[in-house]
Scaffold this motif. Structure first.
Motif: not given
Length: 148
Positions: A115-123
């Motif tokens: 979930m952290y990596h997906l959020a970073q990808r979005r940012l």
């Protein structure tokens, strides 16, 4: 997994020693989720299945023994080297109690932090779009707005 420079101040000064203790003394050099041994080159299949280098038994992504792959699946085998990392269960690098730390292989660590990596990808994507708009005008001209 290397620590990102902006997160280094959140880790204690004795982090290398603490990480080594978690990975090798407490976990015995194996992933605490799937059982992959540190430092070995393993044969792996999609979905997390892997072959133990010493016993030759096949295991699933949760470390349970399974039947060997069939001939067609053997075509998908690839090699990977296992490297253990100390992972924070609550995703907070300032919380370094031993009960909050686990030894995970690369695959399990990535799954744990998904979930952290997906959020970073979005940012990262939004940052690129914003920089494009700022310096190049409408970055996505002629394309409907991206909904994130």
């Amino acid at each position: 997994m290397p620590i990102r420079p902006e997160l280094k101040p959140l880790y204690p000064s004795n982090w290398p020693e603490l990480s080594r203790q978690v990975r090798f003394e407490r976990a015995g050099g194996v992933c605490q989720r799937c059982g992959r041994p540190h430092g070995y080159h393993l044969q792996v299949l999609p979905g997390g299945r892997w072959k133990h280098p010493e016993t030759g038994h096949w295991f699933n992504g949760r470390g349970r023994r399974i039947s060997p792959p069939d001939l067609i699946e053997h075509l998908q085998i690839r090699q990977t080297k296992v490297v253990l990392a100390a992972a924070h269960l609550n995703h907070d690098p300032t919380s370094n109690r031993l009960r909050n730390l686990r030894a995970f292989c690369q695959r399990c660590h990535l799954l744990h932090d998904r979930m952290y990596h997906l959020a970073q990808r979005r940012l990262t994507l939004r940052r690129r779009l914003a920089l494009g708009d700022l310096f190049e005008g409408l970055y996505r001209a002629g394309v409907p707005p991206l909904r994130l």
